[in-house]
Design a protein around this motif. Structure first.
Motif: not given
Length: 234
Positions: A149, A153, A174, A180, A184-185
């Protein structure tokens, strides 16, 4: 879905349409492009508004220029810019030895579904992953997309910043995935700041017969852990 992956919110049919449409839009544009665009546009009404409109935006942009122009822009977009790379493991590992292990993991996943990829394409190419998820094994394909992911992104953000014709296709993908999470951020922020690793050591493990699951039955293939993105924790 596996315990470590949330279940999809969209029905299976809509995921199939969205992923296969995005795969067709992100593939190299050839003489079949007009018929592909007509097919995708006809299916968009069966998708949620956000997903369908993202796909339609790419359809409109690809119709707005002649094929030669589209082909030239495609090469300039995806073959010359690191942040526009369509190979998912590149975002996490660049051209490092760990990328070879990640490529093996993709190939092993495909073999679990009885899907044998030919040698003309690496298994982590986004079009290949989307087609596999749409038409072969939605559960395992969902896992591959979620495991990568952050790279997806970063690709979406880079294409948006460049005003690319193909941004909508990636945005549609996405949009089918869960919201999210914090880790992940963090991984996306780190990728955006630092970019993929640049250690030039080649992809030796992928080409080594001892590690290649295609040289033995799927049941005997050595299971490899899915490498995680720098900065991401599971």
């Amino acid at each position: 879905m596996s315990a470590r992956h949330p279940a999809p919110k969209l029905p299976a049919e809509q995921l199939t349409i969205a992923w296969q449409s995005a795969s067709l839009l992100l593939d190299y544009p050839d003489e079949e492009l007009p018929s592909r665009l007509e097919l995708i546009e006809g299916l968009c009404h069966r998708l949620p508004a956000a997903v369908g409109e993202s796909l339609r935006s790419t359809v409109r942009d690809l119709r707005s220029a002649d094929l030669a122009t589209i082909q030239q822009e495609y090469v300039e977009t995806f073959d010359t810019r690191r942040r526009h790379n369509l190979f998912l493991t590149y975002f996490a590992h660049g051209d490092t030895r760990r990328r070879g292990v990640a490529l093996l993991r993709f190939k092993q996943t495909y073999l679990r579904s009885g899907f044998v990829l030919d040698d003309t394409e690496l298994p982590d190419h986004l079009c290949v992953v989307l087609e596999y998820a749409a038409t072969v094994d939605q559960r395992l394909g969902w896992g591959l997309l979620l495991d990568h992911r952050p790279g997806l992104e970063l690709l979406r953000l880079a294409l948006a910043e460049a005003g690319s014709r193909w941004h909508g296709a990636v945005e549609a993908v996405t949009s089918t995935l869960p919201r999210l999470a914090g880790d992940e951020l963090v991984a996306i922020q780190r990728l955006a700041a630092e970019g993929p690793p640049q250690e030039e050591v080649g992809l030796t493990p992928y080409a080594t017969p001892a590690f290649d699951p295609s040289t033995q039955p799927p049941a005997a293939a050595q299971e490899l852990p899915m490498p995680t993105f720098p900065g991401a924790h599971r």
